[in-house]
Design a protein around this motif. Structure first.
Motif, PDB file in Angstrom:
ATOM      1  N   UNK A 165      90.692  33.333  53.540  1.00  0.00           N
ATOM      2  CA  UNK A 165      90.754  32.251  55.342  1.00  0.00           C
ATOM      3  C   UNK A 165      90.575  33.800  55.968  1.00  0.00           C
ATOM      4  N   UNK A 166      90.297  34.773  55.500  1.00  0.00           N
ATOM      5  CA  UNK A 166      90.503  36.301  56.017  1.00  0.00           C
ATOM      6  C   UNK A 166      91.412  36.525  56.546  1.00  0.00           C
ATOM      7  N   UNK A 167      92.673  36.515  55.663  1.00  0.00           N
ATOM      8  CA  UNK A 167      93.955  36.998  55.733  1.00  0.00           C
ATOM      9  C   UNK A 167      93.886  38.021  54.453  1.00  0.00           C
ATOM     10  N   UNK A 168      93.286  38.447  53.818  1.00  0.00           N
ATOM     11  CA  UNK A 168      92.155  39.331  53.501  1.00  0.00           C
ATOM     12  C   UNK A 168      91.411  39.941  53.434  1.00  0.00           C
ATOM     13  N   UNK A 169      90.442  40.684  53.586  1.00  0.00           N
ATOM     14  CA  UNK A 169      89.491  41.426  53.874  1.00  0.00           C
ATOM     15  C   UNK A 169      88.734  42.611  52.955  1.00  0.00           C
ATOM     16  N   UNK A 170      87.522  42.112  52.664  1.00  0.00           N
ATOM     17  CA  UNK A 170      86.898  43.053  51.576  1.00  0.00           C
ATOM     18  C   UNK A 170      85.257  43.549  52.104  1.00  0.00           C
ATOM     19  N   UNK A 171      84.860  44.698  51.304  1.00  0.00           N
ATOM     20  CA  UNK A 171      83.473  45.103  51.163  1.00  0.00           C
ATOM     21  C   UNK A 171      83.408  45.512  50.048  1.00  0.00           C
ATOM     22  N   UNK A 172      82.320  45.681  49.693  1.00  0.00           N
ATOM     23  CA  UNK A 172      81.272  45.821  48.899  1.00  0.00           C
ATOM     24  C   UNK A 172      80.820  47.089  48.227  1.00  0.00           C
ATOM     25  N   UNK A 173      80.619  48.098  47.201  1.00  0.00           N
ATOM     26  CA  UNK A 173      80.200  49.465  47.795  1.00  0.00           C
ATOM     27  C   UNK A 173      79.443  49.797  46.366  1.00  0.00           C
ATOM     28  N   UNK A 174      77.708  49.560  46.394  1.00  0.00           N
ATOM     29  CA  UNK A 174      76.831  49.880  46.057  1.00  0.00           C
ATOM     30  C   UNK A 174      76.468  51.118  46.077  1.00  0.00           C
ATOM     31  N   UNK A 175      75.342  51.462  47.411  1.00  0.00           N
ATOM     32  CA  UNK A 175      74.940  52.239  47.920  1.00  0.00           C
ATOM     33  C   UNK A 175      75.543  53.676  47.864  1.00  0.00           C
ATOM     34  N   UNK A 176      75.085  54.780  47.649  1.00  0.00           N
ATOM     35  CA  UNK A 176      75.425  56.652  47.693  1.00  0.00           C
ATOM     36  C   UNK A 176      74.939  57.199  47.954  1.00  0.00           C
ATOM     37  N   UNK A 177      75.145  58.650  48.890  1.00  0.00           N
ATOM     38  CA  UNK A 177      74.558  59.272  49.242  1.00  0.00           C
ATOM     39  C   UNK A 177      72.914  59.455  49.077  1.00  0.00           C
ATOM     40  N   UNK A 178      72.871  59.669  47.633  1.00  0.00           N
ATOM     41  CA  UNK A 178      71.467  60.346  46.488  1.00  0.00           C
ATOM     42  C   UNK A 178      71.247  58.401  46.372  1.00  0.00           C
ATOM     43  N   UNK A 179      70.882  57.750  46.492  1.00  0.00           N
ATOM     44  CA  UNK A 179      70.832  56.492  45.932  1.00  0.00           C
ATOM     45  C   UNK A 179      71.061  55.509  47.187  1.00  0.00           C
ATOM     46  N   UNK A 180      69.885  55.114  47.124  1.00  0.00           N
ATOM     47  CA  UNK A 180      69.974  53.352  48.352  1.00  0.00           C
ATOM     48  C   UNK A 180      68.797  52.711  47.747  1.00  0.00           C
ATOM     49  N   UNK A 181      67.868  53.309  47.585  1.00  0.00           N
ATOM     50  CA  UNK A 181      66.786  52.378  46.986  1.00  0.00           C
ATOM     51  C   UNK A 181      67.141  51.928  45.517  1.00  0.00           C
ATOM     52  N   UNK A 182      67.376  53.246  45.542  1.00  0.00           N
ATOM     53  CA  UNK A 182      67.241  53.447  43.774  1.00  0.00           C
ATOM     54  C   UNK A 182      68.588  53.331  43.265  1.00  0.00           C
ATOM     55  N   UNK A 183      69.306  52.159  43.907  1.00  0.00           N
ATOM     56  CA  UNK A 183      70.942  52.548  43.549  1.00  0.00           C
ATOM     57  C   UNK A 183      71.389  51.692  42.139  1.00  0.00           C
ATOM     58  N   UNK A 184      70.722  51.403  40.997  1.00  0.00           N
ATOM     59  CA  UNK A 184      70.584  51.483  39.844  1.00  0.00           C
ATOM     60  C   UNK A 184      70.596  52.871  39.243  1.00  0.00           C
TER      61      UNK A 184
END
Length: 439
Positions: A165-184
């Motif tokens: 219902x969007x009364x709570x908002x979320x985000x998703x944190x995978x990418x890091x300063x040194x690891x974008x395409x190489x996220x693993x």
């Protein structure tokens, strides 16, 4: 004897300034009355092959409901917020009322849409404003879907209804300063302690992070060296999220730098279904389909704007639409959109049938975003000088498409995913960095 002035040049300039310098800018409708700005959004003119017939009645209803909301509630204010690089929090309840957050998730207050219906809804948001579509994509197709696919039953019941219902908002944190395409290869760590986990590390480019109520964070388990997932509350001690400034695209999206310093996460907020990086692929498969529809929506909006503009704007005694070269560009844009829609629709059907491969998802995202880039570039040409004004949508869309072209896998990385699938040969790392063959 003349006494030298002690005033600075800046002070003298300010004193000499005429009052008209301080007047606000003219409203664009007054300054340029020959064409209608995007605050009064154009009608949809891009479904030339009547591809709407491919949708179910439910999917058509979703499309029209979202379209009406975006044109009425977001179009009049989007330029103002985009210019200020601020998010329009006033639209969150209106987006929540559409009941599209959670997309394909069934139960827990989520809509349980078909993936086609969810994709069409996202495209309709992007048609008017790409930043709002990214807000929904991050919240719904990344954060909510991760909890739905990888969370415990208790976590689903606890979090999903409020997120839906969007009364709570979320985000998703995978990418890091040194690891974008190489996220693993991410470096953020999770260390087991009594009753929970200690997270340390840094994330970057995380949409919604500066105001999200909860953050889905991926970190490397120090004991197993595998990737685990965690739900972190915004008020957790040691958590800091700051806005990334000076972006040229998706300016309304609040991308952030996240610092995690000795952040405690209780055991109950560890996502039990994330035990390796491969577990994120279940989420990324869906989100890559969804993000393919963002460029579709953006291209549709640009075409619609150009279609109206060329008929309104006159030069040399005739509407711009009467000139051959303008018609050629408009038709090229229209053709691109028909092809993009068909690829996006087919991708949804492959996913629904369980036949979609990672390579197919990556080709859809890379090819559609490439064609959208061409389409929006043509639109920028068609609008001439007004093509650099956000008031007429195209300049804004031109800039907003650039980060979408890059995120969820750059064009090049997605191409290599497909290339690996069709050849059986991976080519992500330079040959000099690959392990030497023993043969």
């Amino acid at each position: 004897m003349k006494v030298p002035s002690t005033r600075t040049q800046e002070e003298m300039y300010k004193e000499a300034k005429s009052s008209y310098f301080d007047l606000p800018a003219l409203d664009v409708s007054t300054a340029f009355p020959q064409a209608t700005p995007a605050s009064d959004f154009p009608t949809c003119a891009s479904d030339y092959y009547q591809l709407d017939d491919l949708l179910t009645p439910e999917e058509k209803a979703i499309r029209m409901k979202v379209r009406e909301c975006m044109e009425k509630e977001v179009a009049p204010i989007m330029t103002k917020y985009w210019e200020k690089a601020e998010f329009p929090f006033e639209v969150i309840p209106k987006l929540g009322a559409l009941h599209i957050s959670g997309g394909t998730i069934k139960g827990y207050g989520c809509p349980g849409l078909s993936i086609t219906g969810s994709a069409v809804a996202l495209a309709e948001i992007a048609r008017v404003d790409a930043s709002c579509s990214t807000f929904i994509l991050v919240h719904s197709s990344l954060a909510m879907l991760t909890i739905a696919l990888c969370g415990s039953e208790i976590q689903k019941q606890k979090y999903l209804p409020y997120l839906a219902e969007l009364s709570t908002v979320a985000c998703w944190g995978l990418t890091e300063p040194d690891y974008g395409s190489d996220a693993s290869a991410l470096r953020t760590t999770a260390r087991k302690v009594e009753g929970g986990w200690i997270l340390d590390g840094q994330k970057r480019w995380i949409g919604n992070s500066t105001f999200a109520d909860m953050l889905v964070i991926f970190a490397r388990n120090t004991a197993t060296n595998q990737i685990n997932g965690f739900i972190v509350k915004k008020d957790a001690p040691g958590l800091q999220a700051t806005k990334i400034e000076n972006k040229i695209g998706l300016r309304m999206v609040q991308n952030g730098d996240i610092l995690l310093k000795n952040v405690f996460v209780p055991d109950e907020d560890r996502l039990p279904g994330v035990n390796s990086f491969q577990d994120t692929s279940k989420v990324l498969a869906v989100s890559r389909v969804m993000v393919s529809w963002q460029p579709i929506g953006i291209a549709m909006g640009v075409y619609d704007m150009c279609h109206r503009y060329l008929k309104e704007r006159k030069q040399f005694g005739a509407p711009l639409a009467a000139f051959q070269i303008n018609q050629q560009k408009l038709v090229q844009m229209l053709g691109n959109i028909q092809a993009m829609l068909l690829v996006g629709w087919r991708l949804c059907k492959l996913y629904e049938s369980g036949k979609m491969t990672p390579g197919q998802a990556s080709l859809g995202k890379s090819w559609i975003s490439f064609r959208a880039r061409e389409t929006v570039s043509l639109g920028r040409e068609l609008l001439g000088g007004n093509g650099i004004l956000a008031d007429f949508l195209v300049a804004k869309a031109f800039c907003d498409l650039e980060p979408i072209y890059t995120y969820e896998g750059t064009y090049d990385i997605n191409t290599l995913v497909t290339g690996r699938e069709i050849t059986g040969l991976p080519s992500f790392k330079p040959a000099t960095l690959r392990p030497k063959s023993r043969l």
